[in-house]
Design a protein around this motif. Structure first.
Motif, PDB file in Angstrom:
ATOM      1  N   PRO A   6      93.432  59.110 -40.061  1.00 32.42           N
ATOM      2  CA  PRO A   6      93.311  59.938 -41.263  1.00 32.42           C
ATOM      3  C   PRO A   6      92.470  61.202 -41.061  1.00 32.42           C
ATOM      4  O   PRO A   6      92.798  62.268 -41.586  1.00 32.42           O
ATOM      5  CB  PRO A   6      92.651  58.997 -42.270  1.00 32.42           C
ATOM      6  CG  PRO A   6      93.039  57.624 -41.825  1.00 32.42           C
ATOM      7  CD  PRO A   6      93.146  57.701 -40.333  1.00 32.42           C
ATOM      8  N   ARG A   9      94.341  64.297 -40.006  1.00 31.93           N
ATOM      9  CA  ARG A   9      95.455  64.773 -40.827  1.00 31.93           C
ATOM     10  C   ARG A   9      95.023  66.001 -41.634  1.00 31.93           C
ATOM     11  O   ARG A   9      93.832  66.301 -41.722  1.00 31.93           O
ATOM     12  CB  ARG A   9      95.919  63.656 -41.763  1.00 31.93           C
ATOM     13  CG  ARG A   9      96.484  62.459 -40.984  1.00 31.93           C
ATOM     14  CD  ARG A   9      97.003  61.408 -41.914  1.00 31.93           C
ATOM     15  NE  ARG A   9      97.174  60.132 -41.200  1.00 31.93           N
ATOM     16  CZ  ARG A   9      97.489  58.994 -41.778  1.00 31.93           C
ATOM     17  NH1 ARG A   9      97.694  58.955 -43.084  1.00 31.93           N
ATOM     18  NH2 ARG A   9      97.611  57.892 -41.070  1.00 31.93           N
ATOM     19  N   ASP A  12      94.461  67.932 -47.267  1.00 33.42           N
ATOM     20  CA  ASP A  12      94.910  67.399 -48.555  1.00 33.42           C
ATOM     21  C   ASP A  12      95.750  66.117 -48.392  1.00 33.42           C
ATOM     22  O   ASP A  12      96.351  65.639 -49.345  1.00 33.42           O
ATOM     23  CB  ASP A  12      95.716  68.468 -49.312  1.00 33.42           C
ATOM     24  CG  ASP A  12      96.942  68.927 -48.532  1.00 33.42           C
ATOM     25  OD1 ASP A  12      97.066  68.534 -47.335  1.00 33.42           O
ATOM     26  OD2 ASP A  12      97.762  69.666 -49.086  1.00 33.42           O
ATOM     27  N   ASP A  13      95.760  65.554 -47.179  1.00 35.11           N
ATOM     28  CA  ASP A  13      96.505  64.318 -46.956  1.00 35.11           C
ATOM     29  C   ASP A  13      95.886  63.163 -47.739  1.00 35.11           C
ATOM     30  O   ASP A  13      94.664  62.991 -47.756  1.00 35.11           O
ATOM     31  CB  ASP A  13      96.494  63.994 -45.452  1.00 35.11           C
ATOM     32  CG  ASP A  13      97.175  62.670 -45.143  1.00 35.11           C
ATOM     33  OD1 ASP A  13      98.409  62.670 -45.018  1.00 35.11           O
ATOM     34  OD2 ASP A  13      96.474  61.639 -45.061  1.00 35.11           O
ATOM     35  N   ALA A  14      96.729  62.351 -48.394  1.00 34.47           N
ATOM     36  CA  ALA A  14      96.227  61.285 -49.286  1.00 34.47           C
ATOM     37  C   ALA A  14      95.361  60.275 -48.539  1.00 34.47           C
ATOM     38  O   ALA A  14      94.294  59.887 -49.017  1.00 34.47           O
ATOM     39  CB  ALA A  14      97.402  60.581 -49.955  1.00 34.47           C
ATOM     40  N   ALA A  15      95.798  59.855 -47.344  1.00 37.69           N
ATOM     41  CA  ALA A  15      95.027  58.853 -46.598  1.00 37.69           C
ATOM     42  C   ALA A  15      93.670  59.426 -46.172  1.00 37.69           C
ATOM     43  O   ALA A  15      92.649  58.746 -46.195  1.00 37.69           O
ATOM     44  CB  ALA A  15      95.803  58.395 -45.376  1.00 37.69           C
ATOM     45  N   ARG A  16      93.679  60.713 -45.807  1.00 39.97           N
ATOM     46  CA  ARG A  16      92.420  61.347 -45.399  1.00 39.97           C
ATOM     47  C   ARG A  16      91.463  61.453 -46.594  1.00 39.97           C
ATOM     48  O   ARG A  16      90.277  61.161 -46.479  1.00 39.97           O
ATOM     49  CB  ARG A  16      92.706  62.730 -44.823  1.00 39.97           C
ATOM     50  CG  ARG A  16      91.422  63.463 -44.477  1.00 39.97           C
ATOM     51  CD  ARG A  16      91.662  64.698 -43.653  1.00 39.97           C
ATOM     52  NE  ARG A  16      90.413  65.451 -43.530  1.00 39.97           N
ATOM     53  CZ  ARG A  16      90.268  66.508 -42.760  1.00 39.97           C
ATOM     54  NH1 ARG A  16      91.289  66.944 -42.047  1.00 39.97           N
ATOM     55  NH2 ARG A  16      89.108  67.140 -42.701  1.00 39.97           N
ATOM     56  N   LEU A  17      92.009  61.854 -47.746  1.00 34.10           N
ATOM     57  CA  LEU A  17      91.169  61.964 -48.953  1.00 34.10           C
ATOM     58  C   LEU A  17      90.597  60.605 -49.337  1.00 34.10           C
ATOM     59  O   LEU A  17      89.425  60.488 -49.679  1.00 34.10           O
ATOM     60  CB  LEU A  17      91.977  62.554 -50.115  1.00 34.10           C
ATOM     61  CG  LEU A  17      92.357  64.036 -49.947  1.00 34.10           C
ATOM     62  CD1 LEU A  17      93.311  64.466 -51.058  1.00 34.10           C
ATOM     63  CD2 LEU A  17      91.113  64.918 -49.936  1.00 34.10           C
ATOM     64  N   ALA A  18      91.440  59.551 -49.238  1.00 35.31           N
ATOM     65  CA  ALA A  18      90.984  58.203 -49.596  1.00 35.31           C
ATOM     66  C   ALA A  18      89.876  57.759 -48.646  1.00 35.31           C
ATOM     67  O   ALA A  18      88.869  57.185 -49.060  1.00 35.31           O
ATOM     68  CB  ALA A  18      92.155  57.223 -49.532  1.00 35.31           C
ATOM     69  N   GLN A  19      90.050  58.060 -47.364  1.00 34.07           N
ATOM     70  CA  GLN A  19      89.032  57.646 -46.398  1.00 34.07           C
ATOM     71  C   GLN A  19      87.719  58.384 -46.633  1.00 34.07           C
ATOM     72  O   GLN A  19      86.640  57.798 -46.561  1.00 34.07           O
ATOM     73  CB  GLN A  19      89.525  57.889 -44.978  1.00 34.07           C
ATOM     74  CG  GLN A  19      88.652  57.166 -43.957  1.00 34.07           C
ATOM     75  CD  GLN A  19      88.852  57.670 -42.556  1.00 34.07           C
ATOM     76  OE1 GLN A  19      88.850  58.869 -42.316  1.00 34.07           O
ATOM     77  NE2 GLN A  19      89.021  56.762 -41.627  1.00 34.07           N
TER      78      GLN A  19
END
Ligand SMILES: [Zn+2]
Length: 298
Positions: A6, A9, A12-19
């Motif tokens: 993540p 990435r 604004d990648d969703a997995a990166r933001l979540a992490q």
């Protein structure tokens, strides 16, 4: 994109933001405590595999044999230099539950390790120890691509540690530590707090490796999950473990020829044990220093 960690990435990648959100939330919940000379700290040491399970085997090198030696060296250092209390999860042939379990089935042996750790943790807290003063450390060696070298730490990513879990069957029911509390349950807050505390201990140990000029994995040496063949998980020994500060440390990569030769030497194993000890002591003394190391590393 799925193959990228993540943090590599787009922003604004969703997995990166979540992490990143979980990184911040867990850092906020992780309230470290000081312990000079590890006074009042209870360290639970584990060495991977053993008995019928050699772990990673490359050439004439078996993971189980050498990580057990590192654990025993670390035990000796902690015992001699610090005021910490020590527990081991196993000896050469058994997991030290009541009664002990001969290391036959690798999966059962892993589950009994976390049941045992949870029991030790519960008793320590019941006798008044602050939960932040218990540490669980599982020592392993990796078998990654031959081009990679060095240590890597796995911590329990909060998003993988949720809900409840229990093991059934005669082998488990026969052991006091399982009967005491067969079901393990982590609340969302406990999981996030554990991620934060574990990350800081992992960063502290990895930093101690770097300072001791021991190799560390070149890409992201502290990871909150294992990613292989498109699957993501947290190793069971830290996944179902209730000790808030816990990690699985791969001391080197046995897939690499140089690391393999090194781990065969007493000198390297002693240096590794000393670096782990340094990281542990720093975790309980240099509190500001290690905080947010994970964010700074990016
Ligand atoms: Zn292993």
């Amino acid at each position: 994109m799925d193959l990228l960690l993540p943090e590599y990435r787009p922003q604004d990648d969703a997995a990166r933001l979540a992490q990143e959100a979980s990184l911040r939330a867990s850092a906020k919940l992780a309230k470290r405590t000081r312990a000079r000379n590890l006074a009042g700290v209870h360290v639970i040491l584990d060495a991977g595999h053993g008995g019928g399970d050699p772990g990673a085997t490359l050439g004439d090198v078996q993971e189980a044999r050498y990580v057990y030696d590192v654990m025993m060296r670390l035990e000796k250092i902690i015992d001699k230099k610090s005021a910490a209390t020590l527990s081991l999860t196993r000896d050469e042939s058994s997991v030290l539950t009541t009664p002990p379990y001969t290391l036959d089935d690798a999966i059962v042996a892993v589950n009994l390790r976390w049941y045992l750790a949870n029991s030790i943790f519960r008793h320590a807290v019941k006798h008044g120890l602050a939960k932040e003063k218990v540490v669980f450390l599982s020592i392993h060696a990796d078998s990654l691509h031959p081009s990679l070298r060095g240590a890597m730490a796995y911590i329990p990513g909060g998003r993988y540690v949720q809900g409840s879990y229990e093991k059934r069957g005669a082998i488990y029911a026969a052991r006091a530590e399982v009967r005491e509390r067969p079901k393990v349950r982590h609340s969302e807050e406990e999981s996030l707090e554990a991620e934060g505390l574990s990350r800081e201990l992992a960063e502290s140990i990895i930093t101690a490796f770097e300072e001791a000029k021991l190799n560390v994995h070149p890409f992201n040496p502290v990871r909150d999950n294992v990613m292989r063949d498109g699957r993501e998980w947290v190793p069971a020994v830290i996944r179902y473990n209730m000790v808030p500060t816990r990690l699985l440390l791969e001391v080197c990569n046995l897939g690499n020829r140089h690391d393999r030769e090194l781990i065969k030497t007493k000198k390297f194993r002693q240096r590794v044990a000393e670096a782990i000890y340094r990281g542990l002591v720093d975790f309980y003394t240099e509190i500001e220093f290690a905080a947010h190391a994970a964010l700074i590393r990016r």
